[in-house]
Scaffold this active site. Structure first.
Site, PDB file in Angstrom:
ATOM      1  N   GLU A 166     -12.507  22.325  15.095  1.00  0.00           N
ATOM      2  CA  GLU A 166     -13.785  21.978  14.462  1.00  0.00           C
ATOM      3  C   GLU A 166     -14.097  20.488  14.604  1.00  0.00           C
ATOM      4  OE1 GLU A 166     -11.456  23.983  13.010  1.00  0.00           O
ATOM      5  OE2 GLU A 166     -12.632  25.792  13.389  1.00  0.00           O
ATOM      6  N   LEU A 208      14.593  16.001  16.920  1.00  0.00           N
ATOM      7  CA  LEU A 208      13.354  16.383  16.239  1.00  0.00           C
ATOM      8  C   LEU A 208      12.368  16.975  17.243  1.00  0.00           C
ATOM      9  CD1 LEU A 208      11.393  16.309  13.768  1.00  0.00           C
ATOM     10  CD2 LEU A 208      10.728  14.030  14.506  1.00  0.00           C
ATOM     11  N   HIS A 254      -8.263   5.611  11.518  1.00  0.00           N
ATOM     12  CA  HIS A 254      -7.466   6.463  12.409  1.00  0.00           C
ATOM     13  C   HIS A 254      -6.281   5.682  12.979  1.00  0.00           C
ATOM     14  CE1 HIS A 254     -10.162   9.732  11.902  1.00  0.00           C
ATOM     15  NE2 HIS A 254     -11.167   9.195  12.577  1.00  0.00           N
ATOM     16  N   ARG A 306      -7.440  22.879   0.832  1.00  0.00           N
ATOM     17  CA  ARG A 306      -7.809  23.928   1.800  1.00  0.00           C
ATOM     18  C   ARG A 306      -6.944  23.820   3.048  1.00  0.00           C
ATOM     19  NH1 ARG A 306     -12.611  20.897   1.229  1.00  0.00           N
ATOM     20  NH2 ARG A 306     -12.737  19.212   2.745  1.00  0.00           N
ATOM     21  N   LEU A 307      -6.876  24.964   3.751  1.00  0.00           N
ATOM     22  CA  LEU A 307      -6.017  25.027   4.947  1.00  0.00           C
ATOM     23  C   LEU A 307      -6.719  24.484   6.188  1.00  0.00           C
ATOM     24  CD1 LEU A 307      -4.520  28.609   4.493  1.00  0.00           C
ATOM     25  CD2 LEU A 307      -3.372  26.447   4.068  1.00  0.00           C
ATOM     26  N   SER A 365      -8.598  19.075  15.074  1.00  0.00           N
ATOM     27  CA  SER A 365      -8.846  20.515  14.944  1.00  0.00           C
ATOM     28  C   SER A 365      -9.921  20.985  15.925  1.00  0.00           C
ATOM     29  CB  SER A 365      -9.296  20.847  13.519  1.00  0.00           C
ATOM     30  OG  SER A 365     -10.630  20.429  13.316  1.00  0.00           O
ATOM     31  N   ASP A 416      -4.838  14.061   6.428  1.00  0.00           N
ATOM     32  CA  ASP A 416      -6.262  13.927   6.108  1.00  0.00           C
ATOM     33  C   ASP A 416      -6.532  12.661   5.293  1.00  0.00           C
ATOM     34  OD1 ASP A 416      -8.913  14.645   6.101  1.00  0.00           O
ATOM     35  OD2 ASP A 416      -8.718  16.092   4.461  1.00  0.00           O
ATOM     36  N   GLY A 417      -7.740  12.119   5.449  1.00  0.00           N
ATOM     37  CA  GLY A 417      -8.180  11.016   4.594  1.00  0.00           C
ATOM     38  C   GLY A 417      -8.275   9.667   5.290  1.00  0.00           C
ATOM     39  N   ASN A 418      -8.146   9.635   6.608  1.00  0.00           N
ATOM     40  CA  ASN A 418      -8.242   8.353   7.323  1.00  0.00           C
ATOM     41  C   ASN A 418      -9.603   7.688   7.096  1.00  0.00           C
ATOM     42  OD1 ASN A 418      -5.793   9.014   8.404  1.00  0.00           O
ATOM     43  ND2 ASN A 418      -6.543   9.467  10.461  1.00  0.00           N
ATOM     44  N   GLY A 419     -10.652   8.503   7.141  1.00  0.00           N
ATOM     45  CA  GLY A 419     -12.006   7.970   7.003  1.00  0.00           C
ATOM     46  C   GLY A 419     -12.235   7.393   5.613  1.00  0.00           C
ATOM     47  N   ARG A 440     -17.559  16.397  15.515  1.00  0.00           N
ATOM     48  CA  ARG A 440     -17.797  15.050  14.952  1.00  0.00           C
ATOM     49  C   ARG A 440     -18.623  14.220  15.928  1.00  0.00           C
ATOM     50  NH1 ARG A 440     -12.731  13.029  11.284  1.00  0.00           N
ATOM     51  NH2 ARG A 440     -12.618  14.950  10.066  1.00  0.00           N
TER      52      ARG A 440
HETATM   53  C1  IPE Z   1      -8.254  18.765   9.058  1.00  0.00           C
HETATM   54  O1  IPE Z   1      -8.963  17.705   8.490  1.00  0.00           O
HETATM   55  C2  IPE Z   1      -7.931  18.451  10.490  1.00  0.00           C
HETATM   56  C3  IPE Z   1      -7.011  17.329  10.701  1.00  0.00           C
HETATM   57  C4  IPE Z   1      -6.370  16.662   9.792  1.00  0.00           C
HETATM   58  C5  IPE Z   1      -6.798  16.991  12.077  1.00  0.00           C
HETATM   59  P1  IPE Z   1     -10.557  17.752   8.393  1.00  0.00           P
HETATM   60  O2  IPE Z   1     -10.965  16.487   7.725  1.00  0.00           O
HETATM   61  O3  IPE Z   1     -11.150  18.023   9.708  1.00  0.00           O
HETATM   62  O4  IPE Z   1     -10.794  19.005   7.459  1.00  0.00           O
HETATM   63  P2  IPE Z   1     -12.047  19.423   6.575  1.00  0.00           P
HETATM   64  O5  IPE Z   1     -13.241  19.336   7.464  1.00  0.00           O
HETATM   65  O6  IPE Z   1     -12.138  18.457   5.434  1.00  0.00           O
HETATM   66  O7  IPE Z   1     -11.758  20.807   6.097  1.00  0.00           O
HETATM   67  C1  IPE Z   2      -8.046  12.974   9.292  1.00  0.00           C
HETATM   68  O1  IPE Z   2      -8.832  12.055   8.628  1.00  0.00           O
HETATM   69  C2  IPE Z   2      -8.017  12.725  10.785  1.00  0.00           C
HETATM   70  C3  IPE Z   2      -8.769  13.698  11.589  1.00  0.00           C
HETATM   71  C4  IPE Z   2      -9.371  14.758  11.148  1.00  0.00           C
HETATM   72  C5  IPE Z   2      -8.837  13.430  13.013  1.00  0.00           C
HETATM   73  P1  IPE Z   2     -10.408  12.268   8.473  1.00  0.00           P
HETATM   74  O2  IPE Z   2     -11.079  11.612   9.635  1.00  0.00           O
HETATM   75  O3  IPE Z   2     -10.731  13.686   8.272  1.00  0.00           O
HETATM   76  O4  IPE Z   2     -10.694  11.439   7.161  1.00  0.00           O
HETATM   77  P2  IPE Z   2     -11.715  11.826   5.994  1.00  0.00           P
HETATM   78  O5  IPE Z   2     -11.411  13.225   5.569  1.00  0.00           O
HETATM   79  O6  IPE Z   2     -13.079  11.689   6.589  1.00  0.00           O
HETATM   80  O7  IPE Z   2     -11.442  10.841   4.907  1.00  0.00           O
HETATM   81 MG    MG Z   3     -10.933  14.875   6.642  1.00  0.00          MG
END
Ligand code: IPE
Ligand code: IPE
Ligand code: MG
Length: 250
Positions: free
Chosen positions: A69, A133, A39, A196-197, A67, A22-25, A73
């Site tokens: 969900e 792996l 990404h 969170r999960l 995911s 998480d956190g690419n954005g 996006r």
């Molecule tokens: C969880 O990250 C899904 C992936 C890393 C692929 P999200 O960024 O979608 O999760 P939320 O929305 O913050 O819970």
């Molecule tokens: C995780 O990074 C990658 C995916 C969910 C595909 P995010 O795109 O959720 O990055 P943030 O949470 O917006 O920083």
């Molecule tokens: Mg995210």
């Protein structure tokens, strides 16, 4: 006893690590780049961690890549992610084979674009002999969706007389999940500080050790991975027992 080295013993490596990348954005935003740039950097970080797990001989790595969900996006981002995935699948397959990595997927892959589904089947087939792996990509994955599909399949098998209701136990349920044949994760890592999960492996994580780092996924380097491992080694995994029972098993 902890997972760490005891006397001369080597630490017990986790058999299966599951990561919420998480956190690419936010990483991109911090640098004034587009989310897609984030990404792309995220994929580079993932490739490095895959290599590292192979070197460390960690046999199972599961990466949450998209995911159920995430379909909600903006279309541009969803399409961007799908084309990024397609590009890397075609580009990386030889190196996966060379490094003994077998590719697997979990999730509702029938929702993915056909081109991506075909590329995935090809790479999974091409890499299936890899035993160093087992790399699993969670794509269009949601744990509630996975459990719902499993319940539907169990109900249908009961209805068709293939299984008796009193044969339904935890092992059987596990065998109907997308992760059948995989050990449960010992260690769950989430980057970018979120506690969170997010609908990831709800059944399989029952006894996983949880580790959250504030680092954004593109900044999750080998040394960040080492930190997660040392943290894991320092944990005492009791599985409901007392410390004494762990130290002196009867
Ligand atoms: C969880 O990250 C899904 C992936 C890393 C692929 P999200 O960024 O979608 O999760 P939320 O929305 O913050 O819970
Ligand atoms: C995780 O990074 C990658 C995916 C969910 C595909 P995010 O795109 O959720 O990055 P943030 O949470 O917006 O920083
Ligand atoms: Mg995210």
């Amino acid at each position: 006893m902890t997972n760490a080295a005891v006397n001369d013993e080597l630490p017990t490596l986790p058999k299966h690590i599951a990561i919420v990348m998480d956190g690419n954005g936010r990483w991109a935003n911090k640098k004034g780049l587009s989310r897609m740039e984030g990404h792309k950097a995220g994929v580079d970080a993932a490739l490095e961690i895959v290599k590292y797990c192979g070197e460390l001989k960690i046999p199972y790595l599961t990466l949450y890549a998209f995911s159920s969900e995430n379909w909600r996006r903006p279309t541009e981002e969803v399409l961007g992610l799908m084309s990024l995935l397609y590009g890397y699948l075609t580009k990386e397959s030889d190196s996966l084979v060379k490094n003994g990595v077998s590719l697997h997927t979990i999730g509702a892959s029938n929702r993915l674009p056909e081109l991506v589904q075909n590329a995935l089947s090809e790479v999974c087939e091409k890499t299936k002999a890899g035993t160093r792996l087992h790399l699993t990509l969670a794509l269009s994955y949601g744990a509630r969706d996975e459990i719902t599909r499993a319940v539907q399949k169990i109900a249908s098998d009961v209805q068709n007389g293939l299984i008796a209701i009193d044969k339904i136990n935890e092992t059987l349920v596990s065998d109907y999940l997308d992760t059948r044949k995989m050990p449960d994760p010992d260690l769950w890592i989430r980057t970018s500080g979120e506690m969170r999960l997010s609908n990831f492996l709800l059944w399989q994580l029952s006894y996983a050790e949880l580790y959250v780092t504030p680092a954004y996924w593109p900044d999750f380097t080998r040394s960040e991975f080492d930190k997660a491992l040392s943290d894991f080694y320092a944990r005492e995994r009791r599985f409901g027992l007392t410390s004494e029972q762990i130290v002196n098993p009867s």
